[in-house]
Design an enzyme around this catalytic site. Structure first.
Site, PDB file in Angstrom:
ATOM      1  N   ASP A  29      74.013  17.787  37.252  1.00 53.02           N
ATOM      2  CA  ASP A  29      74.710  17.490  35.826  1.00 53.02           C
ATOM      3  C   ASP A  29      73.810  17.266  34.901  1.00 53.02           C
ATOM      4  OD1 ASP A  29      76.219  16.250  33.610  1.00 53.02           O
ATOM      5  OD2 ASP A  29      78.075  16.300  34.965  1.00 53.02           O
ATOM      6  N   ILE A  30      73.669  17.866  33.647  1.00 50.33           N
ATOM      7  CA  ILE A  30      72.631  17.731  32.762  1.00 50.33           C
ATOM      8  C   ILE A  30      72.982  16.503  31.977  1.00 50.33           C
ATOM      9  CG2 ILE A  30      71.785  19.925  32.599  1.00 50.33           C
ATOM     10  CD1 ILE A  30      73.342  20.372  30.076  1.00 50.33           C
ATOM     11  N   GLN A  92      89.005  15.963  31.339  1.00 46.85           N
ATOM     12  CA  GLN A  92      88.355  17.364  31.767  1.00 46.85           C
ATOM     13  C   GLN A  92      87.998  17.926  30.232  1.00 46.85           C
ATOM     14  OE1 GLN A  92      90.644  20.353  33.539  1.00 46.85           O
ATOM     15  NE2 GLN A  92      88.801  21.402  34.340  1.00 46.85           N
ATOM     16  N   HIS A  98      85.708  21.292  39.105  1.00 43.89           N
ATOM     17  CA  HIS A  98      84.538  20.974  39.370  1.00 43.89           C
ATOM     18  C   HIS A  98      84.852  19.425  40.179  1.00 43.89           C
ATOM     19  CE1 HIS A  98      84.787  20.144  35.201  1.00 43.89           C
ATOM     20  NE2 HIS A  98      84.147  18.696  35.218  1.00 43.89           N
ATOM     21  N   HIS A 100      82.730  15.909  40.660  1.00 40.00           N
ATOM     22  CA  HIS A 100      81.712  15.074  40.524  1.00 40.00           C
ATOM     23  C   HIS A 100      81.352  14.265  41.709  1.00 40.00           C
ATOM     24  CE1 HIS A 100      81.656  15.148  35.815  1.00 40.00           C
ATOM     25  NE2 HIS A 100      83.059  15.467  36.286  1.00 40.00           N
TER      26      HIS A 100
END
Ligand code: AMP
Ligand code: ZN
Length: 137
Positions: A29-30, A92, A98, A100
């Protein structure tokens, strides 16, 4: 498909990839909540738990299981949160399913499932991605 995560799967947008198989793709994750925050996604676009096929969801779950072990080996967190949000009401943001994987340390102060995004240091994200990738071998 004009979806940011589909573009990541097609390598049209760069990512720090840690795992890939025929059905699943996983990357850092960025906007990491903690070091080693990963996202595990199906390669085939599905917006949420209601759209994804059972076979793809099983494949995502299986990869999540492997990646959690790699995160444990690489970073030795005290705990790990798995989160998977469906719909705006559930917070979301990206409409491509996705999971996490969030490593946790006691006292890290995280409030899980609702948070402000903070840009990560990409050198650090990349280095941690390499660590986790090596732990997958
Ligand atoms: P959510 O839809 O709320 O479950 O979370 C979406 C997550 O995707 C957030 O944690 C974002 O930081 C992350 N994200 C958004 N764009 C990217 C990207 N290009 N690369 C990696 N992570 C991303
Ligand atoms: Zn998509």
């Amino acid at each position: 498909m004009d979806c940011i995560f589909c573009k990541i799967v097609r390598n049209e947008i760069p990512s720090v990839k840690v795992y890939e198989d025929d059905r699943v793709f996983a990357f850092l994750d960025i906007n990491p909540l903690n070091d080693g925050h990963l996202l595990v996604i199906p390669k085939a676009h599905a917006e949420n738990i209601h759209e994804i096929t059972e076979a793809d969801f099983v494949a995502v779950a299986s990869a999540t299981h492997k990646l959690a072990a790699a995160v444990k080996k690489a970073l030795n967190p005290e705990g790990i949160n798995l989160m998977q949000l469906n719909g705006k009401a559930a917070n979301q943001v990206v409409p491509h399913l996705h999971v996490h994987i969030v490593p946790r340390w006691s006292g890290d102060g995280l409030t899980i499932c609702k948070w402000e995004l903070t840009a990560g240091d990409m050198e650090r994200v990349t280095a941690i991605g390499e660590q986790i990738q090596q732990a997958m071998e």
